[in-house]
Motif scaffolding. Structure first.
Motif, PDB file in Angstrom:
ATOM      1  N   TRP A 163      -8.138   0.986   1.381  1.00 47.67           N
ATOM      2  CA  TRP A 163      -6.653   1.057   1.813  1.00 47.67           C
ATOM      3  C   TRP A 163      -6.754   2.317   2.802  1.00 47.67           C
ATOM      4  O   TRP A 163      -5.279   2.505   2.879  1.00 47.67           O
ATOM      5  N   VAL A 173       0.929  -1.005   0.169  1.00 47.05           N
ATOM      6  CA  VAL A 173       0.354  -0.037  -0.156  1.00 47.05           C
ATOM      7  C   VAL A 173       1.058   1.262  -0.138  1.00 47.05           C
ATOM      8  O   VAL A 173       1.673   1.391   0.936  1.00 47.05           O
ATOM      9  N   ALA A 227      -2.681   6.309   0.519  1.00 46.15           N
ATOM     10  CA  ALA A 227      -3.985   5.195  -0.126  1.00 46.15           C
ATOM     11  C   ALA A 227      -5.226   5.821   0.071  1.00 46.15           C
ATOM     12  O   ALA A 227      -5.540   6.672   0.835  1.00 46.15           O
TER      13      ALA A 227
END
Length: 149
Positions: free
Chosen positions: A68, A60, A64
């Motif tokens: 996320w 990630v 994000a």
């Protein structure tokens, strides 16, 4: 009853008399599966840009969004039940398929760097240059450095 987890990767532990042990056991196995030989598809910040299959994972990226959000630097693994997030540990190393290299976690994910082979200079030592080229080739082959080609 408090949920018991391992200290580093929050892998669920079973407790005496615990209901639905299979759920906790399966969660633990899913986390272990992502961590045993850590490989991610790529570094991504928006999960809507991908079509995941069970067993695939991504790093990630900072900033994000969507599912996320707030999970920067986590490993996001897709399971049949949705996203599973793993917090990285210091000096954890993971292979990134898209760049064919490794990333190491040191407070944030650091990717392999690109280096160029020695060229030019006032004095050329061909034996030293050959040795350096050989070392760089091995580091590139191991995914530690990126090739300039």
């Amino acid at each position: 009853m408090a949920i018991l987890e391992t200290a580093r990767f929050d892998i669920p532990l079973l407790a005496t008399g615990q209901a639905h042990k299979e759920l906790f056991h399966n969660e633990a196995l899913a986390r272990i599966d992502f961590l045993l030989h850590p490989v991610v598809q790529a570094v991504e910040s928006d999960p809507s840009n991908i079509v995941p299959s069970p067993g695939q994972s991504w790093l990630v990226a900072p900033g994000a969004v969507n599912d996320w959000l707030g999970r920067d630097d986590h490993i996001a693994g897709w399971t049949e039940n949705g996203w599973l997030f793993i917090v990285p540990q210091t000096v954890m190393r993971i292979y990134v398929k898209s760049s064919e290299s490794y990333a190491v976690y040191r407070g944030s994910w650091q990717s392999a760097e690109t280096v160029t082979n020695p060229a030019g200079g006032a004095v050329v030592d061909s034996e030293a240059r050959l040795a350096i080229d050989s070392i760089l080739s091995v580091l590139v082959a191991q995914g530690i450095l990126l090739s300039t080609s």
